[in-house]
Design an enzyme around this catalytic site. Structure first.
Site, short mmCIF file in Angstrom:
data_model
loop_
_atom_site.label_atom_id
_atom_site.label_comp_id
_atom_site.label_asym_id
_atom_site.label_seq_id
_atom_site.Cartn_x
_atom_site.Cartn_y
_atom_site.Cartn_z
N TYR A 57 -7.44 -2.51 -6.02
CA TYR A 57 -6.88 -2.89 -4.80
C TYR A 57 -7.21 -4.39 -4.01
O TYR A 57 -8.32 -4.65 -4.34
CB TYR A 57 -7.19 -1.53 -3.88
CG TYR A 57 -6.67 -0.32 -3.75
CD1 TYR A 57 -5.55 -0.49 -4.02
CD2 TYR A 57 -7.49 0.65 -3.26
CE1 TYR A 57 -4.62 0.83 -4.04
CE2 TYR A 57 -6.65 2.10 -3.39
CZ TYR A 57 -5.49 2.15 -3.64
OH TYR A 57 -4.84 3.25 -3.73
N GLU A 58 -6.44 -4.45 -3.34
CA GLU A 58 -6.66 -5.82 -2.26
C GLU A 58 -7.02 -7.13 -3.00
O GLU A 58 -7.86 -7.73 -2.75
CB GLU A 58 -7.87 -5.53 -1.12
CG GLU A 58 -7.61 -4.30 -0.53
CD GLU A 58 -6.39 -4.05 0.19
OE1 GLU A 58 -5.76 -4.89 0.55
OE2 GLU A 58 -6.25 -2.92 0.75
N GLY A 59 -6.61 -7.29 -4.41
CA GLY A 59 -6.82 -8.38 -5.26
C GLY A 59 -7.98 -7.99 -5.92
O GLY A 59 -8.93 -7.30 -5.73
#
Length: 604
Positions: A409-411
């Protein structure tokens, strides 16, 4: 934050590395207000009653149950904590939003994902980038749970490289609407959302553009089946297809070509919120593990009395304590920076955007560190439960699977490791951080004569603080030499960046726990912090090992001959203890506290 506070009094993002932080200047969970405690407690009560008590339903791909729980959260105001009161939200500060995100996410990754996707990337882009008409139309519905939001960025060929998306937005001949066509994937909440934030490219623009798109199947919107996933089974995750979907021009979010900036800033906020969302999950795993270990008898002995189990529990609790310390430290920094900008005349939108952006380095650090700790904690939880941990009849198995997505997630964590060091170097180049000066000073120290004086370590955690200061020199030594050698091409040396990032991460996490504990020892008494001191010492001991390994790996990758020998000698000097801690005794001390209280008890 007092109105007299000035920008100089608040460390800028990344400055923890080159400026000393007084323990009195860090925010801790012990500092939360009575109002925040009430918000935390009501959130925990909701989670215990509505989610934790029914954790098995989330493993049965019961998407309708996830949606129903989200509506209940909306009725309680939990979906609108960060939304200004003008749009039917609670208008609470950044720390309060972290608290809710923390404690609402502890029971199951399915609900945590639905909550985070809706409140973060589903609602926040409109709150921070929408015009007044857009905010009035959409945000109150999202804040109350009348509507749910989703975020359409990822495509089959555009993951971490978000700006490479192929989805197109074509302006109509009359100039009144755009037709969006393209494919998006891994869209959380897709199965029950009312609205999407969609990113598409107009003509041959360099950057993508954001749009608010209502979910109307008759308007060229279709979906794939629910994805079959390792974990988060009741989080609705589907592909979304847009086929000449008509979107009014007034639904463009912000300006043309501003989509990449929206996406990146959403990720910054998402990263620290993701860290928060991994905290109570760890606490619950620790508590369940303590309970099981006290009840489980093997060889006529409770397994909590075995040293191997004590070591696991001590490590799990230590990671939670350190993760809490760093997450809330950064959250308050962001909140104070937002207040500072508002006091200077910025709008709330501008202030929050710049406040979070200022601490993008810390957000990336937290995302990596806490997501990896929650995976380790759930893994150790399974091990403590043994065969029962591997069984789907206990929550350990599902917690382990749910935790795995946090590192993506989120990079991905690899991307975030490289970002943290890259952003630090860029800040230095812009003059926002004096990085090269201290790095040069460390280089001069390497060729100087070391001091042979025996320092006085009579103060609480004084040796640990002194060692931490030397660990910062390790990072400055390694990264300063790497920048000098490679210059702008440093970003091409990914393995070197990742080693440097691990050093940076361990420094920030260890320092946050030490400062929290020092602050609490001063105000509550050293005796009240005996276990917390032990956790700081245990974490730092492990951090030194990691830093030694990663620094050596980096040094030998780019330095040779006398330079390499000098830097390796410096590494040995900067990682040397005056008094080695008895690590086994520390683990036993922490485990004894957990056994006595029957739970993790350090979250304020």
């Amino acid at each position: 934050m007092s109105t007299e506070a000035t920008e100089k009094e608040i460390l800028r993002g990344g400055q923890f590395l080159v400026k000393e932080t007084a323990c009195e200047d860090v925010f801790t969970l012990e500092d939360i207000t009575e109002e925040q405690k009430m918000m935390r407690d009501s959130t925990k009560e909701f989670v215990d009653r509505e989610i934790w008590a029914h954790w098995e339903r989330f493993e049965q791909k019961d998407y309708a149950f996830t949606e129903a729980c989200m509506r209940k959260a909306g009725e309680l105001g939990l979906l609108g904590v960060a939304v200004p009161e003008a749009y039917d939200g609670l208008g609470m500060g950044f720390v309060s939003t972290m608290l809710v995100c923390d404690y609402i996410s502890g029971a199951t990754g399915s609900f945590s994902t639905a909550f985070g996707a809706h409140t973060g990337i589903g609602t926040m882009p409109i709150t921070l980038y929408g015009n007044e008409e857009q905010k009035k139309k959409y945000v109150p519905r999202l804040a109350t749970g009348e509507w749910f939001g989703a975020y359409c960025l990822t495509e089959p060929g555009a993951g971490s490289d978000a700006n490479s998306g192929k989805t197109k937005a074509v302006l109509s001949e009359d100039g009144k609407s755009y037709k969006i066509s393209g494919q998006k994937m891994w869209i959380s909440n897709a199965g029950f959302c009312n609205m999407f934030i969609v990113f598409a490219r107009i003509e041959d623009d360099k950057n993508i553009t954001g749009f608010i798109v209502e979910n109307d199947p008759s308007n060229g919107i279709s979906m794939g089946d629910e994805e079959k996933k390792l974990g988060i089974h009741s989080s609705s995750t589907r592909q979304v297809f847009f086929n000449d979907t008509v979107v009014p021009v007034e639904n463009m979010l912000s300006e043309r070509g501003n989509g990449f900036k929206i996406a990146m800033n959403a990720l910054n906020v998402g990263r620290i919120k993701l860290a928060a969302a991994c905290l109570d999950a760890q606490r619950r795993i620790v508590d369940e593990s303590i309970k099981y270990a006290k009840d489980r008898i093997q060889f006529k002995t409770r397994i909590i009395d075995f040293g191997a189990i004590k070591a696991k529990l001590a490590l799990m609790a230590t990671n939670v304590y350190v993760d809490e310390s760093a997450s809330y430290r950064a959250a308050k920094n962001i909140e104070d920076r937002i207040a500072l900008r508002e006091a200077a005349g910025n709008t709330h939108q501008e202030a929050e955007l710049k406040g979070v952006e200022e601490y993008a380095i810390e957000c990336s650090i937290l995302k990596v560190a806490v997501s990896e700790d929650v995976q380790q904690t759930t893994d150790e939880g399974i091990q403590i439960f043994g065969g029962m941990g591997f069984s789907a009849d206990t929550p350990m198995e599902s917690a382990w699977r749910d935790a795995r997505i946090a590192r993506i997630y989120e990079g991905t964590n690899e991307i975030n490791r490289m970002l943290s060091v890259g952003m630090l170097v860029k800040k230095a180049m812009k003059g926002h951080i004096d990085f090269l000066g201290p790095a040069t000073a460390v280089g001069e120290e390497l060729v100087g004569i070391p001091s042979f004086e025996t320092p006085d370590y009579s103060e609480t955690l004084s040796e640990e603080k002194a060692l931490l200061a030397k660990l910062k020199k390790v990072f400055l030594m390694v990264s300063g030499a790497a920048v000098q050698k490679y210059g702008p091409q440093l970003e091409e040396h990914q393995q070197l960046l990742m080693s440097a990032a691990d050093i940076l991460i361990e420094i920030y996490m260890a320092e946050s726990a030490i400062l929290r504990t020092e602050k609490n020892a001063k105000r509550f008494g050293v005796d009240t912090q005996a276990t917390q001191i032990a956790m700081c010492q245990l974490y730092l001991f492990n951090a030194v090992d990691i830093i030694q390994t990663k620094a050596k790996e980096a040094i030998v990758s780019f330095a040779e001959g006398d330079e390499q020998r000098m830097m390796l000698m410096g590494l040995k000097r900067f990682t040397k203890y005056q008094n080695q801690p008895n690590v086994i005794a520390l683990r036993n001390q922490i485990a004894a506290d957990l056994e006595e209280h029957g739970q993790y008890r350090f979250d304020g």
